[in-house]
Design a protein around this motif. Sequence first.
Motif, PDB file in Angstrom:
ATOM      1  N   SER A   4       0.859  -1.185   0.000  1.00 38.98           N
ATOM      2  CA  SER A   4       0.000   0.000   0.000  1.00 38.98           C
ATOM      3  C   SER A   4       0.901   1.244   0.000  1.00 38.98           C
ATOM      4  O   SER A   4       1.381   1.675   1.051  1.00 38.98           O
ATOM      5  N   PRO A   5       1.163   1.816  -1.179  1.00 35.28           N
ATOM      6  CA  PRO A   5       2.193   2.866  -1.275  1.00 35.28           C
ATOM      7  C   PRO A   5       1.891   4.126  -0.463  1.00 35.28           C
ATOM      8  O   PRO A   5       2.808   4.813  -0.028  1.00 35.28           O
ATOM      9  N   ALA A   6       0.615   4.394  -0.216  1.00 39.46           N
ATOM     10  CA  ALA A   6       0.247   5.631   0.491  1.00 39.46           C
ATOM     11  C   ALA A   6       0.799   5.670   1.916  1.00 39.46           C
ATOM     12  O   ALA A   6       1.059   6.747   2.451  1.00 39.46           O
ATOM     13  N   VAL A   7       0.989   4.483   2.538  1.00 39.53           N
ATOM     14  CA  VAL A   7       1.439   4.487   3.939  1.00 39.53           C
ATOM     15  C   VAL A   7       2.957   4.345   4.086  1.00 39.53           C
ATOM     16  O   VAL A   7       3.516   4.599   5.140  1.00 39.53           O
ATOM     17  N   VAL A   8       3.633   3.943   3.013  1.00 40.49           N
ATOM     18  CA  VAL A   8       5.064   3.590   3.120  1.00 40.49           C
ATOM     19  C   VAL A   8       5.965   4.823   3.024  1.00 40.49           C
ATOM     20  O   VAL A   8       5.851   5.615   2.084  1.00 40.49           O
ATOM     21  N   ARG A   9       6.874   4.949   3.992  1.00 40.88           N
ATOM     22  CA  ARG A   9       7.825   6.071   3.982  1.00 40.88           C
ATOM     23  C   ARG A   9       9.278   5.604   3.913  1.00 40.88           C
ATOM     24  O   ARG A   9      10.142   6.321   3.425  1.00 40.88           O
ATOM     25  N   LYS A  10       9.546   4.410   4.442  1.00 45.32           N
ATOM     26  CA  LYS A  10      10.912   3.875   4.404  1.00 45.32           C
ATOM     27  C   LYS A  10      10.844   2.429   3.936  1.00 45.32           C
ATOM     28  O   LYS A  10      10.023   1.651   4.425  1.00 45.32           O
ATOM     29  N   ILE A  11      11.745   2.071   3.012  1.00 45.93           N
ATOM     30  CA  ILE A  11      11.760   0.709   2.466  1.00 45.93           C
ATOM     31  C   ILE A  11      13.134   0.089   2.699  1.00 45.93           C
ATOM     32  O   ILE A  11      14.146   0.561   2.164  1.00 45.93           O
ATOM     33  N   PHE A  12      13.168  -0.958   3.520  1.00 44.30           N
ATOM     34  CA  PHE A  12      14.399  -1.710   3.792  1.00 44.30           C
ATOM     35  C   PHE A  12      14.477  -2.849   2.779  1.00 44.30           C
ATOM     36  O   PHE A  12      13.513  -3.606   2.619  1.00 44.30           O
ATOM     37  N   ILE A  13      15.607  -2.971   2.091  1.00 45.32           N
ATOM     38  CA  ILE A  13      15.781  -4.042   1.096  1.00 45.32           C
ATOM     39  C   ILE A  13      16.935  -4.921   1.560  1.00 45.32           C
ATOM     40  O   ILE A  13      18.083  -4.470   1.620  1.00 45.32           O
ATOM     41  N   LEU A  14      16.633  -6.178   1.897  1.00 47.46           N
ATOM     42  CA  LEU A  14      17.668  -7.111   2.371  1.00 47.46           C
ATOM     43  C   LEU A  14      17.968  -8.115   1.266  1.00 47.46           C
ATOM     44  O   LEU A  14      17.101  -8.918   0.903  1.00 47.46           O
ATOM     45  N   GLY A  15      19.181  -8.046   0.711  1.00 47.94           N
ATOM     46  CA  GLY A  15      19.569  -8.955  -0.366  1.00 47.94           C
ATOM     47  C   GLY A  15      20.805  -9.751  -0.002  1.00 47.94           C
ATOM     48  O   GLY A  15      21.701  -9.242   0.687  1.00 47.94           O
ATOM     49  N   PRO A  16      20.879 -11.014  -0.447  1.00 49.84           N
ATOM     50  CA  PRO A  16      22.062 -11.828  -0.150  1.00 49.84           C
ATOM     51  C   PRO A  16      23.262 -11.388  -0.983  1.00 49.84           C
ATOM     52  O   PRO A  16      23.118 -10.894  -2.101  1.00 49.84           O
TER      53      PRO A  16
END
Length: 296
Positions: free
Chosen positions: A64-76
């Motif tokens: 739900s993009p309207a609520v998201v402010r920070k996006i953590f991306i965990l990749g190997p």
Amino acid sequence: MALTRRASHSGSWYTKNGSELSKQLEGWLNAADLSHGPARAIIAPHAGYSYCGSCAGFAYRQISPAVVRKIFILGPSHHVRLSGCALSSASTYQTPLYDLHIDQQVCKELEETGHFEWMDMSTDEDEHSIEMHLPFIAKVMESFKDSFTIIPILVGSLSPEREAMYGRILAPYMADPQNLFIISSDFCHWGQRFRYTYYDRTCGAIHRSIQNLDKMGMDIIETQNPATFTEYLKKYGNTICGRHPIGVLLQAIQSVKSNTNGQRMNLKFLKYAQSSQCNNMNDSSVSYASASLVLE
């Protein structure tokens, strides 16, 4: 000095033409149902889009993009040996759609824990496990492109104890409804070129044995029990490349639950695919799976 990480895999793993890419992503997102959202975390694949784009769409559809402010991306980490986790030294990540900005404040907070190192730019640009999520993020968030930041985290070969430690560090961020976690992982890499040829003949064809093995792992991940997932990996050796990011996610979930008097969370796999169907021992394939975590 502001550093920009270029979209180093565009043109090979996905198209570098912005309008063409936007159309492709839209097609995959529209083909998926919004059935398990709003997602607080997703698990999605990181292969070339021709293989896994449509599978990844199912995970990204739950955001739900309207609520998201920070996006953590965990990749190997595929290319460098890391016993811990590393942050990006870039300030901006390029995509063919628009640039994504790294949250310097959160990176500083994570560095201050003493448990994160920094990737140099060549390590950052060589690694595809984080980059393959950036165009999807850009597309899903395009109506809010000036109101969110990203925190890319490269995850090394962690012991279960270290997975638990990083889970505890990240749990307060996961507890915040304005934060989203993206866990980058493909599933079984099967074939002699991957040095993995587990085959349970009772399943019938090889590709069915692979699916059965992956499904076993997916069912365990849905129970959100990190110790059982570790046991499964030990027993079968399934070549799930994002097993450590998944382990960190499961530990963070445990930590959030214990800090919130058992906050109920539901983790569900929505789509599964294989790059090709293996029928003999000379074949090879990679599996892909998409999942979404919601708070109840």
